[in-house]
Design a protein around this motif. Structure first.
Motif, PDB file in Angstrom:
ATOM      1  N   CYS A 335       8.149   1.133  -0.162  1.00 63.79           N
ATOM      2  CA  CYS A 335       9.463   0.740  -0.691  1.00 63.79           C
ATOM      3  C   CYS A 335       9.763  -0.725  -0.369  1.00 63.79           C
ATOM      4  O   CYS A 335      10.240  -1.482  -1.227  1.00 63.79           O
ATOM      5  CB  CYS A 335      10.536   1.647  -0.102  1.00 63.79           C
ATOM      6  N   LEU A 336       9.481  -1.141   0.844  1.00 60.06           N
ATOM      7  CA  LEU A 336       9.719  -2.528   1.245  1.00 60.06           C
ATOM      8  C   LEU A 336       8.808  -3.486   0.484  1.00 60.06           C
ATOM      9  O   LEU A 336       9.222  -4.609   0.143  1.00 60.06           O
ATOM     10  CB  LEU A 336       9.517  -2.674   2.752  1.00 60.06           C
ATOM     11  N   SER A 337       7.592  -3.048   0.206  1.00 56.12           N
ATOM     12  CA  SER A 337       6.682  -3.872  -0.603  1.00 56.12           C
ATOM     13  C   SER A 337       7.232  -4.048  -2.016  1.00 56.12           C
ATOM     14  O   SER A 337       7.159  -5.143  -2.594  1.00 56.12           O
ATOM     15  CB  SER A 337       5.295  -3.228  -0.667  1.00 56.12           C
ATOM     16  N   ALA A 338       7.789  -2.972  -2.581  1.00 51.61           N
ATOM     17  CA  ALA A 338       8.398  -3.044  -3.909  1.00 51.61           C
ATOM     18  C   ALA A 338       9.569  -4.030  -3.918  1.00 51.61           C
ATOM     19  O   ALA A 338       9.772  -4.769  -4.884  1.00 51.61           O
ATOM     20  CB  ALA A 338       8.854  -1.663  -4.352  1.00 51.61           C
ATOM     21  N   ALA A 339      10.312  -4.034  -2.822  1.00 53.64           N
ATOM     22  CA  ALA A 339      11.446  -4.962  -2.727  1.00 53.64           C
ATOM     23  C   ALA A 339      10.960  -6.409  -2.696  1.00 53.64           C
ATOM     24  O   ALA A 339      11.554  -7.288  -3.347  1.00 53.64           O
ATOM     25  CB  ALA A 339      12.261  -4.658  -1.474  1.00 53.64           C
ATOM     26  N   ARG A 340       9.879  -6.676  -1.963  1.00 52.72           N
ATOM     27  CA  ARG A 340       9.344  -8.038  -1.889  1.00 52.72           C
ATOM     28  C   ARG A 340       8.808  -8.504  -3.246  1.00 52.72           C
ATOM     29  O   ARG A 340       8.844  -9.689  -3.564  1.00 52.72           O
ATOM     30  CB  ARG A 340       8.234  -8.103  -0.840  1.00 52.72           C
TER      31      ARG A 340
END
Length: 383
Positions: A335-340
């Protein structure tokens, strides 16, 4: 009428009983023949049967007397072989981990609700940055629970501790000084320890399972060589190595390769009562000067051992819990990778839902029959 025994019968009405159902407890004398006679008499009525493994605790879970984490704590408490393990199981049974996991579930559910509501309400959009800021503390909390999980598993089982060193450096004397009795043979002749001697001791709330071993040297034969082979096996498998050295000689070059064999190593510089001058510490390893003969420094050594395995950490120690927390962490990382990468909130929501689902498997909110069978089949009959 056949007389079997005089017993005490206690009725536990539901829903305040262990399972949440009506229960009857029969207390009889402990002779197995008496117990079998009573069970046969009850079975003959056709009104009852023998319980399956973990059936009472399973019913307690299904009747919401406890969540799945607490149900597993019952099995962990029964199966523990160490005082530390019992304490960790009691913490789990009290619901401390359940509370932590529940808070994480609530946080993720709130984020999902806000994302979904933004789809149907004009002007109420949620930014990717906002989601990332709310996910970060959840991910940090998961990482915190996983931190030291492997050590926690060792704490539950007991810290496998090997006392090793070259012949005639005082390993057995130190072993006896630590456990407080003459458990090992002490003799001036080299190679007197032929086998691995085991002893169990609680130090500052941590259970250590000690192994006193044969002395290690490069040239050996016969029974002594067999003892050394067992020593090397103990080094490779232990959690903590106490490597004993004669402080007057220090660590020999050939010995240095043994120091890195265990997961953790403490060097005990023995015979400081015979040393002239200051002991030389071994670089890269915690070093404790001791005199096994006089008892000097033994308490310092034991304190150093306890510090290595500090209990000031979340007590996630069962394999299923560790595995599920890792899966939840992987989903949150995604999820955090998608945000980046600047992906939209609906894409991020897929990973958040997956993390929340995995956490619900921990507490048993999503009841998977196969998981329940796996958990309760490990229990003993009668619990």
């Amino acid at each position: 009428m056949v007389f079997i025994d005089q017993v005490m019968v206690v009725f536990h009405p539901g829903p305040r009983s262990y399972t949440g159902e009506d229960l009857v407890e029969i207390s009889c004398h402990g002779n197995p023949l008496v117990v079998d006679g009573i069970l046969e008499l009850i079975a003959a009525t056709g009104l009852a049967r023998l319980a399956h493994r973990g059936e009472f605790t399973r019913r307690a879970f299904l009747n919401r007397k406890m969540d799945l984490l607490q149900a597993e704590a019952v099995g962990a408490l029964i199966g523990s072989t160490s005082a530390t393990g019992c304490d960790m199981a009691r913490s789990l049974l009290k619901g401390e981990l359940s509370h932590r996991v529940g808070a994480l579930q609530d946080a993720l559910t709130g984020i999902i609700a806000d994302i979904e509501s933004s789809f149907i309400m004009d002007g109420e959009g949620i930014e990717t940055k906002d989601i990332r800021e709310r996910i970060l503390p959840v991910k940090e909390a998961v990482d915190s629970l996983l931190q030291g999980a492997q050590d926690s598993a060792r704490l539950y089982a007991g810290i496998s501790t090997t006392i090793a060193g070259a012949p005639n450096v005082g390993k057995s004397s130190l072993f006896n000084a630590i456990i407080g009795s003459d458990r090992a043979i002490v003799h001036h002749e080299e190679g007197t320890t032929r086998d691995v001697i085991r002893e169990h001791l609680l130090i500052d709330g941590v259970d250590f399972i000690f192994h006193d071993t044969a002395g290690i040297r490069e040239t050996a034969s016969g029974p002594e060589q067999m003892g050394i082979e067992k020593t090397l096996q103990a080094l490779a498998s232990c959690d903590l190595l106490i490597y004993v050295v004669d402080s007057r000689q220090g660590v020999a070059p050939f010995e240095r390769r043994w120091l890195s064999q265990a997961r953790r190593t403490i060097v005990a510089l023995n015979k400081i009562d015979l040393l002239e001058g200051e002991p030389v510490c071994e670089y890269g390893y915690e070093t404790v000067p001791v005199s096994a003969r006089l008892g000097t420094g033994v308490r310092d050594l034991m304190a150093a051992m306890a510090r290595v395995f500090s209990q000031d950490r979340p007590r996630v120690f069962l394999d299923r819990h560790i595995l599920l927390l890792r899966k939840a962490g992987q989903s949150l990382d995604s999820c955090l990778s998608a945000a980046r990468e600047g992906l939209t909130p609906d894409v991020m929501a897929m990973d958040i839902r997956q993390a929340a689902r995995v956490l619900s498997l921990m507490t048993g909110e999503n009841q998977d029959k196969d998981i329940l069978e796996q958990v309760f089949s490990r229990f003993c009959v009668g619990k």
